[in-house]
Every structure is written in C-alpha cells, then in structure tokens.
Design a protein around this motif. Sequence first.
Motif, mmCIF file in Angstrom:
data_model
loop_
_atom_site.group_PDB
_atom_site.id
_atom_site.type_symbol
_atom_site.label_atom_id
_atom_site.label_comp_id
_atom_site.label_asym_id
_atom_site.label_seq_id
_atom_site.Cartn_x
_atom_site.Cartn_y
_atom_site.Cartn_z
ATOM 1 N N CYS A 95 0.866 -1.174 0.000
ATOM 2 C CA CYS A 95 0.000 0.000 0.000
ATOM 3 C C CYS A 95 0.914 1.241 0.000
ATOM 4 N N ARG A 96 0.358 2.446 0.163
ATOM 5 C CA ARG A 96 1.173 3.648 0.062
ATOM 6 C C ARG A 96 1.081 4.513 1.308
ATOM 7 N N SER A 97 2.259 4.942 1.755
ATOM 8 C CA SER A 97 2.312 5.930 2.828
ATOM 9 C C SER A 97 2.510 7.293 2.159
ATOM 10 N N SER A 98 1.590 8.214 2.446
ATOM 11 C CA SER A 98 1.609 9.494 1.730
ATOM 12 C C SER A 98 2.834 10.345 2.042
ATOM 13 N N ASP A 99 3.340 10.265 3.275
ATOM 14 C CA ASP A 99 4.473 11.103 3.650
ATOM 15 C C ASP A 99 5.660 10.300 4.187
ATOM 16 N N GLY A 100 5.665 8.991 3.946
ATOM 17 C CA GLY A 100 6.773 8.165 4.416
ATOM 18 C C GLY A 100 6.644 7.772 5.869
ATOM 19 N N GLU A 101 5.519 8.097 6.498
ATOM 20 C CA GLU A 101 5.275 7.765 7.896
ATOM 21 C C GLU A 101 4.170 6.704 8.004
ATOM 22 N N ILE A 102 4.132 6.044 9.151
ATOM 23 C CA ILE A 102 3.086 5.056 9.407
ATOM 24 C C ILE A 102 1.766 5.775 9.671
ATOM 25 N N GLU A 103 0.704 5.342 8.989
ATOM 26 C CA GLU A 103 -0.607 5.972 9.106
ATOM 27 C C GLU A 103 -1.679 4.920 9.409
ATOM 28 N N GLY A 104 -2.588 5.254 10.300
ATOM 29 C CA GLY A 104 -3.723 4.385 10.577
ATOM 30 C C GLY A 104 -3.457 3.304 11.611
ATOM 31 N N LEU A 105 -2.229 3.183 12.085
ATOM 32 C CA LEU A 105 -1.886 2.188 13.099
ATOM 33 C C LEU A 105 -1.794 2.891 14.444
ATOM 34 N N THR A 106 -2.562 2.405 15.418
ATOM 35 C CA THR A 106 -2.635 3.092 16.712
ATOM 36 C C THR A 106 -2.298 2.151 17.876
ATOM 37 N N ASP A 107 -2.263 2.723 19.064
ATOM 38 C CA ASP A 107 -1.994 1.940 20.283
ATOM 39 C C ASP A 107 -3.111 0.937 20.571
ATOM 40 N N GLU A 108 -4.244 1.074 19.888
ATOM 41 C CA GLU A 108 -5.361 0.160 20.102
ATOM 42 C C GLU A 108 -5.035 -1.268 19.629
ATOM 43 N N PHE A 109 -4.034 -1.403 18.791
ATOM 44 C CA PHE A 109 -3.624 -2.731 18.298
ATOM 45 C C PHE A 109 -2.723 -3.401 19.333
ATOM 46 N N LYS A 110 -3.192 -3.471 20.558
ATOM 47 C CA LYS A 110 -2.374 -3.950 21.666
ATOM 48 C C LYS A 110 -2.120 -5.457 21.656
ATOM 49 N N GLU A 111 -2.914 -6.216 20.893
ATOM 50 C CA GLU A 111 -2.731 -7.667 20.810
ATOM 51 C C GLU A 111 -1.925 -8.085 19.575
ATOM 52 N N LEU A 112 -1.477 -7.130 18.802
ATOM 53 C CA LEU A 112 -0.774 -7.419 17.549
ATOM 54 C C LEU A 112 0.558 -8.118 17.814
ATOM 55 N N GLU A 113 0.752 -9.273 17.163
ATOM 56 C CA GLU A 113 1.989 -10.048 17.318
ATOM 57 C C GLU A 113 2.822 -10.086 16.038
ATOM 58 N N PHE A 114 2.170 -9.913 14.899
ATOM 59 C CA PHE A 114 2.871 -9.941 13.614
ATOM 60 C C PHE A 114 2.391 -8.771 12.766
ATOM 61 N N LEU A 115 3.353 -7.983 12.267
ATOM 62 C CA LEU A 115 3.030 -6.825 11.441
ATOM 63 C C LEU A 115 3.933 -6.818 10.216
ATOM 64 N N SER A 116 3.319 -6.726 9.040
ATOM 65 C CA SER A 116 4.090 -6.699 7.796
ATOM 66 C C SER A 116 3.743 -5.441 7.010
ATOM 67 N N MET A 117 4.772 -4.624 6.778
ATOM 68 C CA MET A 117 4.620 -3.390 5.986
ATOM 69 C C MET A 117 5.710 -3.355 4.917
ATOM 70 N N VAL A 118 5.646 -4.296 4.001
ATOM 71 C CA VAL A 118 6.645 -4.431 2.935
ATOM 72 C C VAL A 118 6.301 -3.503 1.768
ATOM 73 N N ASN A 119 7.291 -2.762 1.313
ATOM 74 C CA ASN A 119 7.150 -1.909 0.132
ATOM 75 C C ASN A 119 5.964 -0.939 0.246
ATOM 76 N N VAL A 120 5.980 -0.156 1.305
ATOM 77 C CA VAL A 120 4.910 0.834 1.475
ATOM 78 C C VAL A 120 5.453 2.275 1.431
ATOM 79 N N GLY A 121 6.766 2.415 1.161
ATOM 80 C CA GLY A 121 7.350 3.747 1.016
ATOM 81 C C GLY A 121 7.733 4.422 2.315
ATOM 82 N N LEU A 122 7.944 3.635 3.368
ATOM 83 C CA LEU A 122 8.317 4.226 4.651
ATOM 84 C C LEU A 122 9.730 4.800 4.620
#
Length: 247
Positions: free
Chosen positions: A27-54
């Motif tokens: 997907c695309r990050s508009s400014d090279g920063e992480i967007e839409g991911l918040t502290d509410e994802f407190k149970e998250l164990e696996f996160l993949s952000m491949v080729n998103v322009g970070l």
Amino acid sequence: MEMKKRISLELRNRTPAEVAELVVDNCRSSDGEIEGLTDEFKELEFLSMVNVGLTSLAKLPTLPKLRKLELSDNNILGSLETLAEKCANLTYLNLSGNKIKELSTLEALQNLKNLKSLDLFNCEITTLEDYRESIFELLPQVTYLDGFDAEDNEAPDSEADDDDEDGEEGAGQLGDYEEEEEDEEGSEGGEVGLSYLMKEDIQDEEDDGDYVEEEEEEGEEEEADVRGEKRKRDAEDEGEDDDEDDD
C-alpha cells in the motif's frame, strides 16, 4: 491504496484489539510515515509493511506484544530507537532492502533484548568489511543474521517444519494404505498358494496312478515273457523226447 484505508479494510469488522496479525504490504504511505496504526492494536503479534514507502518509524505506536516485524523494501534510513521504545518484545526484524548504511544506525537495536533474528539483505551496510562479525559483536543477543548464525548454520523455518510434520503424517497414512494393500495381496497369495497346493496334490495323485499303471503293464509284460520262455522250454523238451523214442 493509502495505508490508512488498507488497515481499515484489513480489520474486517473487527476491533483493533482483536487483531493479532496485520499485513498491509504494497500500500502507500503518503508522507513516508506510518498511518492508521494506533496503540489500540495492543494484541498485535505480527506486522508486515513491505514496500509501502516508509522513510521513518517515528509514528510507530506502542505494540507490547509484537514479536515479528517485516519492513523490507522501504526507504528507512534510521530512527530505529523507536523500535526499542515501542516494541520491546520484538524477536524478529526484517530491514532488507532499506537505506541502512552505517553500523552506528543499528546501535539502537541493542535495547531489543529479545531480538534473535535480523535481516539486512540488500542494505548498503552488508558491503562493509567484516560485516557479519561486526553485527554479531554489536548485537550479541542476535542469533541469526540474514538467515544464518555466526557458525553459518541456517535458521530453522517454522513453515518448513510444519510442512515436514504434514509430510510425516501423510507418509504414515500412505504407509498404512500400502500395508493394507500388502495384507490384501498376502491374503490373495495365500488363496492362490492353497489352490496351487491342492492342484499339486491332485497332480501327484494322477502321477501316482500313471506310475501304478506302468508297473502293472511292466508286470504283465514280464509274465508274458515268462510264459513265452516256459512254452519254448516245453517245446524243446517235447522235441528231445521224440528223438529218444525214434532211437
């Protein structure tokens, strides 16, 4: 698709607290920063952000249960100290294909005490002299670098292990099937063997009959020869008697 929208779609009517795995690759990050991911994802164990322009991880939220993070093929230069602050339990980190050049950039990872595997494929840092030795010295908690340990032993692949287990179960089922086939063949072989033995017995009886007949024929021939010899001797005896009478 924008990262924020992609994350919203990936929720699929779940709340962020119900998500243990999240994949937003390509997907695309508009400014090279992480967007839409918040502290509410407190149970998250696996996160993949491949080729998103970070280009930065500065806006990474606190993810206390995150263990595996895929960040390959982005444009990350630094700001890795955020990982130690926000993802203290991280055990696997993939930074392959990013803009990491200096060994000093990785010093921030020293605070990730549980980090066991680090991937830096296709990063400029891999061209440094004594690259592997330097990383293992800098990050002593890391066991596997780019898929191999300090002794060049390959890291175990959990997916491959699962395949092997499935293969073993499948082999067991196949083995049972083969055993059943062998049992069936053995049973058929037993029937054939019994029929064969019965046939052999019949043949032996027939052969014995032929042998008795041959013995009887031979006995008759011998008796005939004896009778012939007796008649011949009787005739000769009669001839001698006649000669004596003439005299």
